[in-house]
Enzyme design. Structure first.
Site, mmCIF file in Angstrom:
data_model
loop_
_atom_site.group_PDB
_atom_site.id
_atom_site.type_symbol
_atom_site.label_atom_id
_atom_site.label_comp_id
_atom_site.label_asym_id
_atom_site.label_seq_id
_atom_site.Cartn_x
_atom_site.Cartn_y
_atom_site.Cartn_z
ATOM 1 N N SER A 48 45.392 -7.627 5.853
ATOM 2 C CA SER A 48 45.627 -8.945 6.461
ATOM 3 C C SER A 48 46.992 -8.916 7.138
ATOM 4 O O SER A 48 47.858 -8.114 6.760
ATOM 5 C CB SER A 48 45.638 -10.005 5.355
ATOM 6 O OG SER A 48 46.149 -11.227 5.845
ATOM 7 N N TYR A 87 48.747 -13.384 -2.778
ATOM 8 C CA TYR A 87 47.852 -12.760 -1.794
ATOM 9 C C TYR A 87 48.645 -11.811 -0.887
ATOM 10 O O TYR A 87 48.230 -10.667 -0.667
ATOM 11 C CB TYR A 87 47.173 -13.850 -0.963
ATOM 12 C CG TYR A 87 46.225 -13.321 0.091
ATOM 13 C CD1 TYR A 87 44.986 -12.796 -0.260
ATOM 14 C CD2 TYR A 87 46.563 -13.347 1.442
ATOM 15 C CE1 TYR A 87 44.100 -12.322 0.712
ATOM 16 C CE2 TYR A 87 45.692 -12.878 2.411
ATOM 17 C CZ TYR A 87 44.456 -12.362 2.038
ATOM 18 O OH TYR A 87 43.591 -11.892 3.001
HETATM 19 N N1 NAP Z 1 39.128 -14.855 6.781
HETATM 20 C C1 NAP Z 1 40.397 -14.611 7.024
HETATM 21 O O1 NAP Z 1 41.127 -15.459 7.587
HETATM 22 C C2 NAP Z 1 41.000 -13.285 6.622
HETATM 23 C C3 NAP Z 1 42.221 -12.914 7.230
HETATM 24 C C4 NAP Z 1 42.776 -11.685 6.866
HETATM 25 C C5 NAP Z 1 42.147 -10.870 5.973
HETATM 26 N N2 NAP Z 1 40.981 -11.252 5.399
HETATM 27 C C6 NAP Z 1 40.345 -10.345 4.419
HETATM 28 O O2 NAP Z 1 39.043 -10.024 4.846
HETATM 29 C C7 NAP Z 1 38.267 -9.624 3.710
HETATM 30 C C8 NAP Z 1 36.918 -10.316 3.773
HETATM 31 O O3 NAP Z 1 37.105 -11.703 3.635
HETATM 32 P P1 NAP Z 1 36.286 -12.793 4.481
HETATM 33 O O4 NAP Z 1 37.243 -13.466 5.372
HETATM 34 O O5 NAP Z 1 35.073 -12.185 5.049
HETATM 35 O O6 NAP Z 1 35.982 -13.834 3.309
HETATM 36 P P2 NAP Z 1 34.606 -14.250 2.582
HETATM 37 O O7 NAP Z 1 33.653 -14.739 3.613
HETATM 38 O O8 NAP Z 1 35.039 -15.187 1.513
HETATM 39 O O9 NAP Z 1 34.072 -12.888 1.955
HETATM 40 C C9 NAP Z 1 34.683 -12.312 0.828
HETATM 41 C C10 NAP Z 1 33.753 -11.271 0.281
HETATM 42 O O10 NAP Z 1 34.371 -10.617 -0.840
HETATM 43 C C11 NAP Z 1 33.476 -10.639 -1.925
HETATM 44 N N3 NAP Z 1 34.188 -10.684 -3.203
HETATM 45 C C12 NAP Z 1 35.254 -11.438 -3.521
HETATM 46 N N4 NAP Z 1 35.610 -11.235 -4.791
HETATM 47 C C13 NAP Z 1 34.722 -10.341 -5.308
HETATM 48 C C14 NAP Z 1 34.548 -9.744 -6.571
HETATM 49 N N5 NAP Z 1 35.355 -10.022 -7.593
HETATM 50 N N6 NAP Z 1 33.525 -8.864 -6.751
HETATM 51 C C15 NAP Z 1 32.688 -8.587 -5.720
HETATM 52 N N7 NAP Z 1 32.808 -9.111 -4.498
HETATM 53 C C16 NAP Z 1 33.804 -9.982 -4.291
HETATM 54 C C17 NAP Z 1 32.631 -11.889 -1.728
HETATM 55 O O11 NAP Z 1 31.425 -11.729 -2.458
HETATM 56 P P3 NAP Z 1 30.512 -12.979 -2.937
HETATM 57 O O12 NAP Z 1 30.535 -13.977 -1.802
HETATM 58 O O13 NAP Z 1 29.165 -12.328 -3.088
HETATM 59 O O14 NAP Z 1 31.094 -13.497 -4.180
HETATM 60 C C18 NAP Z 1 32.448 -11.867 -0.219
HETATM 61 O O15 NAP Z 1 31.396 -11.015 0.141
HETATM 62 C C19 NAP Z 1 39.092 -10.015 2.477
HETATM 63 O O16 NAP Z 1 39.678 -8.853 1.923
HETATM 64 C C20 NAP Z 1 40.162 -10.936 3.040
HETATM 65 O O17 NAP Z 1 41.335 -10.883 2.276
HETATM 66 C C21 NAP Z 1 40.385 -12.454 5.717
#
Ligand code: NAP
Length: 254
Positions: free
Chosen positions: A140, A155
């Site tokens: 991130s 985070y």
């Molecule tokens: N969205 C943003 O603004 C942003 C910005 C920078 C970086 N990121 C990073 O991008 C990555 C993906 O996030 P996203 O934005 O796509 O968010 P998201 O839609 O909330 O997806 C998060 C994913 O991680 C899985 N997950 C979380 N905790 C878990 C656990 N304990 N065991 C197994 N699976 C787990 C969730 O699974 P379930 O739904 O099946 O529980 C979901 O598939 C993350 O690492 C996040 O930090 C996001």
């Protein structure tokens, strides 16, 4: 970019960036392994993957804070496909809080955003060395600078650890022909903010303000991040390792 016969594990493939990444790899003929907790969402995304090129994905329901589940991700993948070419450590959770809120928040951030990636990578390494494969860690911009107006200390620290993991590992595995890179998205509209506890109205407001203020005047989409991941995982990036790639519509400049 052709991933024909390549086996790609994507954690957090039930939602957001991981789901888009799994679908994009499937479009490039990869055999994808979708890891997450929400079975219904995993099934839905797997059917989209299968629609792309007719290759049946492997779905693994796993709670990644549980070591046994992490071990099962590797054993089930090898049992089904016999190899691993790409590991995308994408699963993550936003943990907000300040230094005043206690040490438990840091433990939660590390136990989801760092420890599973470390364990999964360590178990996948022998197979990645065999295939001369590569690893993408989804970090991130919070790894690179503190987030203004939001208390996001645990985070930010967890993602900074992930970036250093990328660099140290790239150095360690380079001689084995294994590349390791990070992608560092800015705000991307996924379930991420809702999972942090923000309401729909709050999220809409935050995104409206961001959209009007980032230099490119548009938000990053999951598909944009997926495209970057696919490029870094492909042979076209064969000289790239140990790098952290920001994708944020210019948010870092603000
Ligand atoms: N969205 C943003 O603004 C942003 C910005 C920078 C970086 N990121 C990073 O991008 C990555 C993906 O996030 P996203 O934005 O796509 O968010 P998201 O839609 O909330 O997806 C998060 C994913 O991680 C899985 N997950 C979380 N905790 C878990 C656990 N304990 N065991 C197994 N699976 C787990 C969730 O699974 P379930 O739904 O099946 O529980 C979901 O598939 C993350 O690492 C996040 O930090 C996001």
């Amino acid at each position: 970019m052709d991933f024909n016969n390549k086996v790609v594990i994507i954690t957090g493939a039930s939602s957001g960036i991981g789901a888009a990444t799994a679908i994009e790899f499937a479009k490039q003929s990869a055999k994808v392994v979708l890891v997450g907790r929400n079975e219904e969402a995993l099934n839905f995304n797997a059917s989209k993957c299968e629609d792309a090129k007719g290759i049946k994905p492997l779905i693994i329901k796993a709670e990644l804070t549980n070591d046994e589940d992490v071990k099962r991700v590797i054993s089930a993948t090898i049992e089904q496909f016999g190899r691993i070419d790409v590991l995308v450590n994408n699963a993550g959770v936003g943990i907000s809080g300040s230094i005043r809120d206690g040490i438990e928040l840091l433990d939660r951030a590390i136990s989801t955003n760092v420890r599973p990636a470390y364990l999964l990578t360590s178990l996948a390494t022998p197979y990645l060395v065999q295939s001369k494969g590569n690893i993408i860690n989804v970090s991130s911009i919070a790894a690179l600078k503190p987030i203004k107006n939001v208390e996001f200390l645990p985070y930010c620290m967890s993602k900074a650890a992930l970036d250093q993991f990328t660099r140290c590992l790239a150095l360690e595995l380079g001689k084995d022909g294994v590349r390791v890179n990070s992608v560092n998205p800015g705000a991307t509209k996924t379930n991420f903010m809702a999972a942090c506890g923000y309401s729909k109205d709050q999220i809409d407001e935050i995104f409206k303000v961001r959209e009007q203020s980032v230099p490119l005047l548009k938000m990053v989409k999951s598909e944009d991040v997926a495209d970057l991941i696919i490029f870094l995982a492909s042979d076209r990036a064969s000289c790239i390792t140990g790098s952290t790639y920001v994708i944020d519509s210019g948010e870092m400049l603000m």
